[in-house]
Design a protein around this motif. Sequence first.
Motif, PDB file in Angstrom:
ATOM      1  N   PHE A 216     -29.519  11.050 -43.200  1.00  0.00           N
ATOM      2  CA  PHE A 216     -28.505  10.110 -43.695  1.00  0.00           C
ATOM      3  C   PHE A 216     -27.139  10.786 -43.771  1.00  0.00           C
ATOM      4  CE2 PHE A 216     -30.799   6.411 -46.060  1.00  0.00           C
ATOM      5  CZ  PHE A 216     -31.603   6.181 -44.964  1.00  0.00           C
TER       6      PHE A 216
ATOM      7  N   VAL B 171     -24.941   7.646 -43.092  1.00  0.00           N
ATOM      8  CA  VAL B 171     -25.577   6.409 -43.552  1.00  0.00           C
ATOM      9  C   VAL B 171     -25.143   6.079 -44.975  1.00  0.00           C
ATOM     10  CG1 VAL B 171     -27.788   5.333 -44.156  1.00  0.00           C
ATOM     11  CG2 VAL B 171     -27.542   6.526 -41.986  1.00  0.00           C
TER      12      VAL B 171
ATOM     13  N   ILE C 207     -29.948  -0.066 -40.770  1.00  0.00           N
ATOM     14  CA  ILE C 207     -29.659   1.368 -40.831  1.00  0.00           C
ATOM     15  C   ILE C 207     -30.263   2.083 -39.623  1.00  0.00           C
ATOM     16  CG2 ILE C 207     -30.245   3.493 -42.097  1.00  0.00           C
ATOM     17  CD1 ILE C 207     -29.775   1.843 -44.683  1.00  0.00           C
TER      18      ILE C 207
ATOM     19  N   ILE D  71     -23.689   2.533 -46.037  1.00  0.00           N
ATOM     20  CA  ILE D  71     -24.217   1.687 -47.110  1.00  0.00           C
ATOM     21  C   ILE D  71     -23.083   1.288 -48.057  1.00  0.00           C
ATOM     22  CG2 ILE D  71     -25.734   1.620 -49.138  1.00  0.00           C
ATOM     23  CD1 ILE D  71     -27.634   3.522 -47.530  1.00  0.00           C
TER      24      ILE D  71
END
Length: 74
Positions: A33, A38, A61, A42
């Motif tokens: 991530f 990521v 994702i 988010i």
Amino acid sequence: MSDKTEITFMQTRLIRLASEEWHLPVEQIIRLFKETDVLGYIEKCYGIFHCEGDEAVLEDIKEFMKEKGTEIIV
């Protein structure tokens, strides 16, 4: 609860879910991530993501990571 706190809860929840769904240790999910940003994704998409289910967000994702050159094959 502030938006920042809610975003942090969502990020944490999705890390755990990814670990379970992709059969990878939490430490590896966190590394992936971070490498593909990521967590920033988010945060940026929280307004949309909080209206969707976790499974749909996790699928999004996966697509985001694939575009960044990291494909998750389960």
